[in-house]
Design an enzyme around this catalytic site. Structure first.
Site, PDB file in Angstrom:
ATOM      1  CB  SER A 141     -29.254 -34.431  16.413  1.00 34.36           C
ATOM      2  OG  SER A 141     -29.721 -35.299  15.402  1.00 34.36           O
ATOM      3  CE1 TYR A 155     -31.528 -30.392  13.743  1.00 38.45           C
ATOM      4  CE2 TYR A 155     -30.656 -32.500  12.981  1.00 38.45           C
ATOM      5  CZ  TYR A 155     -31.378 -31.761  13.905  1.00 38.45           C
ATOM      6  OH  TYR A 155     -31.947 -32.393  14.986  1.00 38.45           O
TER       7      TYR A 155
END
Length: 249
Positions: A141, A155
């Protein structure tokens, strides 16, 4: 000849959004596609694969259950009657936005189990069933590059780990000519942001992007197809940004 004619592509997390788009695009390019799902979306993905002229199979897999994950690649290969040529690991999530002082060990471990341990288990179980010269595409990501937005420390840390894992796999699997690359997506219009990003934040990020918009799942799928195909035959260990120009790495 299509890019993946007579080849089996396994998509870990193909029930919706980017995973569905990836499954469909691989099928459009000739692959037989076995994908996992958990909370729904399987019938829609299967119908889209069929509409694209492809063959697909759906397997219900809980991404927090490593035993179920490890059983999935063998079941897919058995169903298709062939080894795996392409493995795409889409599964992942933020779980919740929590600042450092709000997290406990259980939350941290949950995020890493979902994003890192699941990919580890999937790759490890798939490798004995993969053809030499195959391709692995993992999902990191933009958050793994820049730390993500508010409450995304767990995350973003887990997505940084995916990049490191991908680079290690590229080195370790080179003798088998299995390439491993990762996708680092910015803001893509998906349920992820529907659930965890406020509309005003989405609008602000989209407006600050040089292209002036969010990305589309289909655009990410196009990149995955390229990385999984022979057209990217000398790309290995790369973590490719797709964010409309928001971040350059």
């Amino acid at each position: 000849m299509s890019l993946f004619e007579n080849k089996l592509a396994v998509v870990f997390g193909g029930g919706r959004d980017i995973g569905r788009a990836v499954s469909i695009d691989l099928a459009k390019n000739g692959a037989q596609v076995a994908f996992s799902y958990n909370s729904g979306g399987a019938e829609e993905t299967l119908a889209a694969i069929k509409a694209a002229g492809g063959t697909g199979w759906a397997f219900k897999v809980d991404a927090m259950d490593t035993a179920a994950i490890r059983a999935f690649p063998a079941a897919a290969a058995k169903q298709a009657g062939k080894d795996i040529s392409v493995l795409v690991n889409v599964v992942g999530g933020i779980v919740a936005r929590k600042r450092m002082e709000e997290m406990d060990d259980a939350f941290w471990n949950q995020v890493f189990a979902l994003n890192v341990t699941s990919t580890f288990a999937m790759v490890q179980a798939s490798l004995p069933l993969m053809t030499d010269g195959g391709a692995i595409v993992n999902f990191s990501s933009q958050a793994g590059r820049d730390g993500g937005g508010g409450g995304a420390i767990a995350y973003s840390s887990s997505k940084g780990a995916i990049m490191a894992m991908t680079r290690g796999l590229a080195k370790e699997l080179g003798a088998r000519r299995i390439r491993a690359n990762a996708v680092c997506a910015g803001m893509i219009a998906t349920k992820f942001h529907d659930d965890f990003t406020k509309p005003e934040i989405r609008a602000k990020v989209a407006g600050a992007t040089p292209l002036g918009r969010e990305g589309k799942a289909e655009e990410v799928a196009d990149l995955v197809t390229y990385l999984a195909s022979g057209k990217s035959s000398f790309l290995n260990g790369d973590c490719i940004d797709i964010n409309g120009g928001t971040l350059f790495s």
